[in-house]
Design a protein around this motif. Structure first.
Motif, mmCIF file in Angstrom:
data_model
loop_
_atom_site.group_PDB
_atom_site.id
_atom_site.type_symbol
_atom_site.label_atom_id
_atom_site.label_comp_id
_atom_site.label_asym_id
_atom_site.label_seq_id
_atom_site.Cartn_x
_atom_site.Cartn_y
_atom_site.Cartn_z
ATOM 1 N N GLY A 11 6.350 9.271 0.129
ATOM 2 C CA GLY A 11 5.506 9.348 -1.052
ATOM 3 C C GLY A 11 5.722 8.243 -2.062
ATOM 4 N N LEU A 12 4.831 8.235 -3.055
ATOM 5 C CA LEU A 12 4.832 7.201 -4.081
ATOM 6 C C LEU A 12 4.988 7.775 -5.485
ATOM 7 C CD1 LEU A 12 1.808 5.185 -2.671
ATOM 8 C CD2 LEU A 12 4.231 4.621 -2.399
ATOM 9 N N ASP A 13 5.185 9.073 -5.576
ATOM 10 C CA ASP A 13 5.232 9.708 -6.884
ATOM 11 C C ASP A 13 6.569 9.518 -7.595
ATOM 12 O OD1 ASP A 13 6.182 11.332 -4.762
ATOM 13 O OD2 ASP A 13 6.262 13.063 -6.098
ATOM 14 N N LYS A 14 7.637 9.231 -6.833
ATOM 15 C CA LYS A 14 8.948 9.109 -7.457
ATOM 16 C C LYS A 14 9.177 7.687 -7.971
ATOM 17 C CE LYS A 14 11.072 12.807 -4.778
ATOM 18 N NZ LYS A 14 12.165 13.180 -3.844
ATOM 19 N N PRO A 15 9.703 7.560 -9.191
ATOM 20 C CA PRO A 15 9.948 6.225 -9.754
ATOM 21 C C PRO A 15 10.839 5.352 -8.872
ATOM 22 C CG PRO A 15 10.106 7.880 -11.475
ATOM 23 C CD PRO A 15 9.982 8.627 -10.172
ATOM 24 N N ALA A 16 11.806 5.944 -8.181
ATOM 25 C CA ALA A 16 12.715 5.154 -7.351
ATOM 26 C C ALA A 16 11.962 4.436 -6.241
ATOM 27 C CB ALA A 16 13.802 6.048 -6.754
ATOM 28 N N HIS A 17 10.992 5.093 -5.636
ATOM 29 C CA HIS A 17 10.223 4.457 -4.576
ATOM 30 C C HIS A 17 9.361 3.327 -5.141
ATOM 31 C CE1 HIS A 17 10.505 8.228 -1.783
ATOM 32 N NE2 HIS A 17 11.633 7.530 -1.856
ATOM 33 N N ARG A 18 8.790 3.551 -6.298
ATOM 34 C CA ARG A 18 7.972 2.503 -6.909
ATOM 35 C C ARG A 18 8.834 1.307 -7.321
ATOM 36 N NH1 ARG A 18 5.693 7.093 -9.438
ATOM 37 N NH2 ARG A 18 6.597 6.535 -11.472
ATOM 38 N N THR A 19 10.042 1.583 -7.776
ATOM 39 C CA THR A 19 10.968 0.502 -8.122
ATOM 40 C C THR A 19 11.307 -0.330 -6.895
ATOM 41 O OG1 THR A 19 11.959 1.728 -9.966
ATOM 42 C CG2 THR A 19 13.297 -0.004 -8.973
ATOM 43 N N MET A 20 11.546 0.334 -5.773
ATOM 44 C CA MET A 20 11.877 -0.369 -4.540
ATOM 45 C C MET A 20 10.710 -1.228 -4.071
ATOM 46 S SD MET A 20 11.445 -0.261 -0.963
ATOM 47 C CE MET A 20 10.974 1.438 -0.590
ATOM 48 N N LEU A 21 9.486 -0.707 -4.148
ATOM 49 C CA LEU A 21 8.314 -1.474 -3.727
ATOM 50 C C LEU A 21 8.131 -2.715 -4.601
ATOM 51 C CD1 LEU A 21 5.670 1.339 -3.034
ATOM 52 C CD2 LEU A 21 7.291 0.285 -1.452
ATOM 53 N N ALA A 22 8.312 -2.555 -5.900
ATOM 54 C CA ALA A 22 8.183 -3.701 -6.804
ATOM 55 C C ALA A 22 9.254 -4.742 -6.503
ATOM 56 C CB ALA A 22 8.282 -3.227 -8.259
ATOM 57 N N ALA A 23 10.464 -4.285 -6.208
ATOM 58 C CA ALA A 23 11.549 -5.212 -5.903
ATOM 59 C C ALA A 23 11.260 -5.986 -4.619
ATOM 60 C CB ALA A 23 12.873 -4.447 -5.778
ATOM 61 N N MET A 24 10.711 -5.286 -3.624
ATOM 62 C CA MET A 24 10.400 -5.956 -2.359
ATOM 63 C C MET A 24 9.363 -7.053 -2.573
ATOM 64 S SD MET A 24 8.951 -4.449 1.223
ATOM 65 C CE MET A 24 10.402 -4.774 2.208
ATOM 66 N N CYS A 25 8.295 -6.757 -3.270
ATOM 67 C CA CYS A 25 7.248 -7.759 -3.505
ATOM 68 C C CYS A 25 7.795 -8.938 -4.292
ATOM 69 C CB CYS A 25 6.070 -7.121 -4.239
ATOM 70 S SG CYS A 25 5.196 -5.860 -3.268
#
Length: 327
Positions: free
Chosen positions: A282-296
């Motif tokens: 999922g994408l609802d958790k801030p930790a996952h969104r942080t990881m995606l932003a870091a990857m990009c």
């Protein structure tokens, strides 16, 4: 009522064995999981989806290639401070000491090596601060064949000849360290000739997680766009099956965590320190969104792409499928 057959590739990770073994109810869909098939971001004929390199998937999106529809199912994750190797007698002890050193790598476009370089950058060593040496790790762990999703290492990198290996150069002292996805057996030998650069990698990785909020994802699940467009319900069914399999494994781990002496302590570590990363969907958790932003950001900072992918758009196709289904 007939079932729709869905052919996918997925390694036999513990958390997805319930799905592979048929222990997950998937009404209306028959999932054939090819867990022995090689992984690739290009699916062969007859394969609808599977486990793919997250780095290559995001690079493709950054370059406008949307042939795959990614699912926010982070099926393989980990840290990479542990994946730097040195000789046992090396004076090096930390990533920050690799500035100006010769560092070997047997892959440049793998997600694991991308995150290894991200850890290096977080320690203050830029990609250009290292003299990179590219080649086979040893006689058994070879470089992967290049794919259309790969990019070239930085200008000035040294490429080993076909009969040379990074471990031989490490042994000879012509390479100071090497980073790779899989440790050679000698690293696990008590008193072996090689060791991990970062001895207390758990402390280093825990610190990295506290500072950055990133628990790196290596592989995700994806399906062919043509399949997603004609079988959107199958895409959601696959996603639900992965979650159900993980939950089945998670319950058994907590109840019967005896595969190693302290396996239950690892489960409690996930609950205590990685609550926003658990479960890995999922994408609802801030930790996952942080990881995606870091990857990009890392892909752009490391020169893997000319323009960074938009982290908010990496799974937009899946989100549209879910929204259309009222999810």
């Amino acid at each position: 009522m007939s079932s729709t057959s869905v052919n996918i590739v997925l390694r036999a990770y513990d958390q997805f064995c319930p799905l592979i073994l048929g222990a997950i109810d998937t009404p209306g869909f028959d999932f054939d999981v090819r867990f022995r098939a090689p992984l690739s971001n290009e699916f062969p004929e007859g394969i609808h989806g599977g486990e793919v390199s997250f780095n290559r998937y995001v690079m493709a999106r950054a370059n406008g290639d949307d042939r795959l529809v990614g699912l926010p199912a982070f099926v393989l994750r980990g840290f990479r401070h542990r994946n730097y190797i040195v000789r046992r007698d090396s004076p090096l002890e930390s990533l920050s000491e690799l500035k100006g050193k010769r560092v070997g790598s047997n892959s440049w476009s793998d997600t694991g090596t991308m995150w290894a370089r991200a850890a290096l950058r977080e320690a203050g060593v830029e990609v250009g601060d290292v003299q990179w040496v590219i080649g086979h790790l040893d006689d058994k762990i070879r470089m992967k064949p290049k794919t259309p999703f790969d990019v070239e290492p930085p200008h000035g990198s040294t490429f080993l000849a076909g009969d040379q290996t990074l471990m031989d150069d490490l042994r000879a002292g012509t390479v100071d360290a090497a980073t790779t996805a899989f440790m050679p057996p000698s690293v696990y030998e008590v008193g072996g000739e090689f060791r991990r650069l970062v001895r207390d990698f758990r402390a280093a990785e825990s610190g990295y997680h506290r500072r950055t909020g990133v628990y790196p994802a290596f592989h995700i699940m994806a399906v062919q766009r043509s399949f997603a467009e004609t079988n959107p319900r199958a895409v959601l069914a696959l996603y639900d099956a992965l979650i159900a399999s993980w939950e089945n494994w998670w319950l058994k781990l907590k109840n019967f965590g005896e595969a190693s002496p302290w396996a239950i302590e690892e489960a409690e570590t996930m609950i205590r320190d990685f609550s926003e990363d658990t479960p890995p969907f999922g994408l609802d958790k801030p930790a996952h969104r942080t990881m995606l932003a870091a990857m990009c950001h890392e892909q752009y900072a490391q020169g893997l792409v000319g323009t960074a992918a938009d982290p908010a758009r990496l799974f937009s196709d899946f989100e549209e499928i879910a929204k259309a289904a009222g999810r």
